[in-house]
Scaffold this motif. Structure first.
Motif, short mmCIF file in Angstrom:
data_model
loop_
_atom_site.label_atom_id
_atom_site.label_comp_id
_atom_site.label_asym_id
_atom_site.label_seq_id
_atom_site.Cartn_x
_atom_site.Cartn_y
_atom_site.Cartn_z
N LEU A 170 5.28 -26.83 -58.22
CA LEU A 170 4.02 -26.68 -57.50
C LEU A 170 4.09 -27.50 -56.21
CD1 LEU A 170 1.11 -25.70 -57.25
CD2 LEU A 170 0.41 -27.67 -58.64
N ASP A 196 -4.14 -29.50 -49.64
CA ASP A 196 -4.27 -29.58 -51.09
C ASP A 196 -4.51 -31.02 -51.53
OD1 ASP A 196 -3.59 -26.78 -51.66
OD2 ASP A 196 -1.58 -27.33 -51.00
N ARG A 230 -4.95 -22.62 -58.66
CA ARG A 230 -3.52 -22.60 -58.33
C ARG A 230 -2.69 -22.08 -59.48
NH1 ARG A 230 -6.32 -26.27 -55.67
NH2 ARG A 230 -5.74 -26.81 -53.51
#
Length: 331
Positions: free
Chosen positions: A293, A299, A253
């Motif tokens: 983020l 996730d 990421r």
């Protein structure tokens, strides 16, 4: 940064707050100029909430913040804990929540901070000898007098939260919460805060350094192992191995392990603010960037598979300290 409101009655603040304890801890205070620069860098980066306590450095931390905010008081929300009693050697010797102490402690905090009010005032721990109604009632009187704007709690269980909130609206509950400490998910604390419209300020989001992805054992061992079992040698090796499971997820990421761990906490609760401490102004931009983020359910599931609930080795505090936590008591 975007902002989050601390519950239905609390202020709006940036999703990442600066925990100031490391600037005055017992391993030695940071260089004064560097500490002031760190606080001011946090404000310049958009951080608004500064978390401190009158017993951090026995008043040193508040003095430091007062110097850093001179002429800029309105840029910061000050969250101040009280009630932790220490002896001349720095050891904690008790918890105090009597109304007289509440008011006396605030008087000294206001002087050290150089302000006429603190934004959020909270007992650091529950005083078992003083009903929470009396402690909260004393803070409510300080609100009427204009010396405090909001009431917070710290490390208390669901029943105590309800009793306190019945006396006066509670802005937020400060609790340790991280990938390595997920008890608030199962002990009713997060659920109760949601139900009552109370915000959460999560500290220890990086597990006292274990979730930074850059932890190195000090020469001679980590002195915190005496009161933080997760730093004891056998536990430490297992916990650092858990942290390493996050590294490929973070790299995929484009973030650090610390940023991923912080973003995980922020993704769990919309009314949650992550309290992240640092002794260096250079780390502020990375801490702030963690709020950018966005993690979806897939996730979060992937992260949970890498670090399952209850996978961490060791309790978060040694047994005598755990026994002092109202948040750890079970019905």
């Amino acid at each position: 940064m975007h902002t989050r409101r601390l519950g239905t009655s609390g202020p709006a603040t940036a999703p990442v707050a600066l925990g100031c304890s490391s600037l005055s801890d017992r391993t030695g205070p940071a260089d004064e100029a560097d500490a002031v620069a760190t606080i001011r860098a946090a404000l310049d980066a958009g951080i608004t909430l500064l978390d401190t306590a009158d017993f951090y450095g026995m008043g040193h931390n508040e003095d430091l913040i007062g110097r850093a905010l001179r002429g800029d008081r309105d840029r910061a929300l000050l969250s101040v804990k009280f009630g932790g009693l220490r002896d001349p050697d720095g050891a904690f010797v008790g918890i105090e929540g009597r109304p007289a102490h509440v008011k006396n402690a605030l008087a000294y905090s206001l002087r050290r901070l150089g302000t006429d009010h603190v934004d959020i005032y909270r007992p650091a721990r529950l005083d078992p000898a003083t009903p929470i109604e009396e402690t909260v009632g004393a803070i409510a009187e300080l609100i009427k007098a204009g010396h405090v704007w909001y009431i917070g709690l710290s490390e208390v269980g669901a029943e105590t939260i309800r009793r306190a909130h019945a006396v006066h609206p509670i802005c937020d509950v400060q609790i340790e919460y991280s990938l390595f400490d997920r008890a608030p998910e199962t002990n009713g604390i997060l659920e109760t805060c949601r139900e009552l419209g109370i915000g959460v300020t999560a500290y220890g989001v990086l597990a006292h350094g274990l979730l930074t992805g850059s932890y190195e054992t000090p020469e001679g061992g980590d002195p915190r192992a005496s009161y933080l079992p997760r730093f004891q040698p056998d536990n430490l090796a297992a916990n650092l191995a858990l942290t390493e499971r996050l590294r490929p997820l973070a790299e995929a990421r484009g973030v650090t392990v610390a940023q991923l761990a912080t973003a995980w906490v922020l993704a769990k609760e919309p009314a949650l603010v992550a309290v992240v401490g640092t002794r260096s102004a250079r780390r502020i931009p990375a801490n702030v960037a963690a709020a950018d983020l966005v993690l979806g359910q897939e996730d979060l599931a992937e992260i949970d598979r890498a670090v399952p609930r209850d996978a961490v080795a060791g309790t978060r505090y040694a047994a005598p300290l755990m026994a002092m936590l109202d948040s750890e008591r079970t019905a």
